[in-house]
Design a protein around this motif. Structure first.
Motif, PDB file in Angstrom:
ATOM      1  N   LEU A 284       0.708  -1.230   0.044  1.00 41.35           N
ATOM      2  CA  LEU A 284       0.002  -0.016  -0.066  1.00 41.35           C
ATOM      3  C   LEU A 284       0.772   1.245   0.129  1.00 41.35           C
ATOM      4  O   LEU A 284       0.707   2.225  -0.735  1.00 41.35           O
ATOM      5  CB  LEU A 284      -1.033   0.114   1.091  1.00 41.35           C
ATOM      6  N   TRP A 285       1.966   1.223   0.811  1.00 45.16           N
ATOM      7  CA  TRP A 285       2.829   2.598   0.872  1.00 45.16           C
ATOM      8  C   TRP A 285       3.389   2.746  -0.779  1.00 45.16           C
ATOM      9  O   TRP A 285       3.425   3.712  -1.068  1.00 45.16           O
ATOM     10  CB  TRP A 285       4.077   2.160   1.766  1.00 45.16           C
ATOM     11  N   TRP A 286       4.164   1.387  -1.190  1.00 42.77           N
ATOM     12  CA  TRP A 286       4.570   1.535  -2.411  1.00 42.77           C
ATOM     13  C   TRP A 286       3.706   2.064  -3.594  1.00 42.77           C
ATOM     14  O   TRP A 286       3.988   2.723  -4.606  1.00 42.77           O
ATOM     15  CB  TRP A 286       5.042   0.100  -2.983  1.00 42.77           C
ATOM     16  N   GLY A 287       2.401   1.748  -3.571  1.00 45.45           N
ATOM     17  CA  GLY A 287       1.512   2.065  -4.422  1.00 45.45           C
ATOM     18  C   GLY A 287       0.637   3.415  -4.004  1.00 45.45           C
ATOM     19  O   GLY A 287      -0.389   3.697  -5.001  1.00 45.45           O
ATOM     20  N   ARG A 288       1.134   4.095  -3.474  1.00 47.06           N
ATOM     21  CA  ARG A 288       0.382   5.202  -2.805  1.00 47.06           C
ATOM     22  C   ARG A 288       0.279   6.467  -3.986  1.00 47.06           C
ATOM     23  O   ARG A 288      -0.523   7.179  -3.720  1.00 47.06           O
ATOM     24  CB  ARG A 288       1.043   5.897  -1.520  1.00 47.06           C
ATOM     25  N   HIS A 289       1.377   6.514  -4.740  1.00 48.31           N
ATOM     26  CA  HIS A 289       1.085   7.439  -5.906  1.00 48.31           C
ATOM     27  C   HIS A 289       0.927   6.703  -7.307  1.00 48.31           C
ATOM     28  O   HIS A 289       1.078   7.326  -8.009  1.00 48.31           O
ATOM     29  CB  HIS A 289       2.588   8.069  -6.173  1.00 48.31           C
ATOM     30  N   ASN A 290       0.127   5.416  -7.336  1.00 54.32           N
ATOM     31  CA  ASN A 290       0.081   4.823  -8.163  1.00 54.32           C
ATOM     32  C   ASN A 290      -0.959   5.598  -9.354  1.00 54.32           C
ATOM     33  O   ASN A 290      -2.105   5.954  -8.824  1.00 54.32           O
ATOM     34  CB  ASN A 290      -0.749   3.376  -7.946  1.00 54.32           C
ATOM     35  N   ASP A 291      -0.643   5.255 -10.617  1.00 58.97           N
ATOM     36  CA  ASP A 291      -1.573   5.925 -11.395  1.00 58.97           C
ATOM     37  C   ASP A 291      -1.838   5.086 -12.634  1.00 58.97           C
ATOM     38  O   ASP A 291      -2.477   5.414 -13.586  1.00 58.97           O
ATOM     39  CB  ASP A 291      -0.961   7.268 -12.054  1.00 58.97           C
ATOM     40  N   LYS A 292      -1.895   3.807 -12.409  1.00 55.95           N
ATOM     41  CA  LYS A 292      -2.233   2.483 -13.290  1.00 55.95           C
ATOM     42  C   LYS A 292      -3.556   1.757 -12.484  1.00 55.95           C
ATOM     43  O   LYS A 292      -3.392   1.164 -11.520  1.00 55.95           O
ATOM     44  CB  LYS A 292      -1.214   1.784 -13.487  1.00 55.95           C
ATOM     45  N   GLY A 293      -4.620   1.452 -13.328  1.00 58.85           N
ATOM     46  CA  GLY A 293      -5.570   0.655 -13.004  1.00 58.85           C
ATOM     47  C   GLY A 293      -5.223  -0.725 -12.667  1.00 58.85           C
ATOM     48  O   GLY A 293      -5.538  -1.471 -11.749  1.00 58.85           O
ATOM     49  N   LEU A 294      -4.251  -1.193 -13.518  1.00 59.81           N
ATOM     50  CA  LEU A 294      -3.871  -2.575 -13.189  1.00 59.81           C
ATOM     51  C   LEU A 294      -3.089  -3.003 -11.914  1.00 59.81           C
ATOM     52  O   LEU A 294      -3.267  -3.935 -11.236  1.00 59.81           O
ATOM     53  CB  LEU A 294      -3.040  -3.278 -14.556  1.00 59.81           C
TER      54      LEU A 294
END
Length: 183
Positions: free
Chosen positions: A106-116
């Protein structure tokens, strides 16, 4: 030239994808827990007391097809019973590890901009939390899906395990095939 609102779109997208991650995680968790409850109480109940690894007599397996059975199997380790131990602290240790991995994802993906990535992260987190709940309820994870061919059985697994495996595969696919667009 900067377009008005240009910087707001990525922030709004990231927030929406965080919500996608949460919804997918909740869906995976509920689907896992409902399926385990159904199997343990209705389909293959313990015939000598409450459900759990201490059940003296489980219902016999149900043959669904020539290659698939419904069974009750208790996993005291992680995937394929790796790190199996009868030590009393093992469920706590494995649960703590799962929570740390979920927090890291969750920390790693906190700035995620991809739906997958949002979908995959939600699947992994929901599945991991589902198995953590089992460890606290029963001291082991309830597995019930049993595939086999010519007398060889794949280790039994559950819905949470499916979510984790599919989620990790999606993260690997994203990592392998999205590198060129980032360069």
């Amino acid at each position: 030239m900067m377009v008005v609102g240009e910087g707001a779109a990525p922030v709004a997208m990231v927030k929406k994808l965080r919500m996608v991650t949460g919804i997918v995680a909740l869906f995976a968790l509920v689907l896992d827990q409902v399926s385990k409850q159904w199997v343990l109480t209705s389909l293959l109940p313990c015939l000598s007391g409450p459900p759990g690894p201490g059940c003296a007599v489980n219902s016999p397996f149900i043959e669904v097809t020539g290659f698939f059975n419904m069974v009750v199997a208790w996993n005291f380790g992680v995937s394929f019973s790796m790190f199996y131990s009868e030590h009393d602290l093992m469920p706590l240790a494995l649960s703590l590890l799962a929570v740390i991995i979920c927090a890291g994802l969750l920390w790693w993906g906190r700035h995620n901009d991809k739906g997958l990535v949002a979908l995959a992260t939600g699947m992994v987190v929901g599945g991991a939390v589902g198995n953590v709940i089992d460890r606290f309820r029963f001291g082991a994870v309830a597995d019930f899906l049993d595939f086999h061919v010519a007398g060889w059985h794949w280790p039994a697994f559950n819905v949470a395990d499916c979510c984790i495996v599919v989620g990790v595969c999606l993260l690997l696919i994203d990592g392998l095939f999205s590198g060129a667009e980032r360069r």
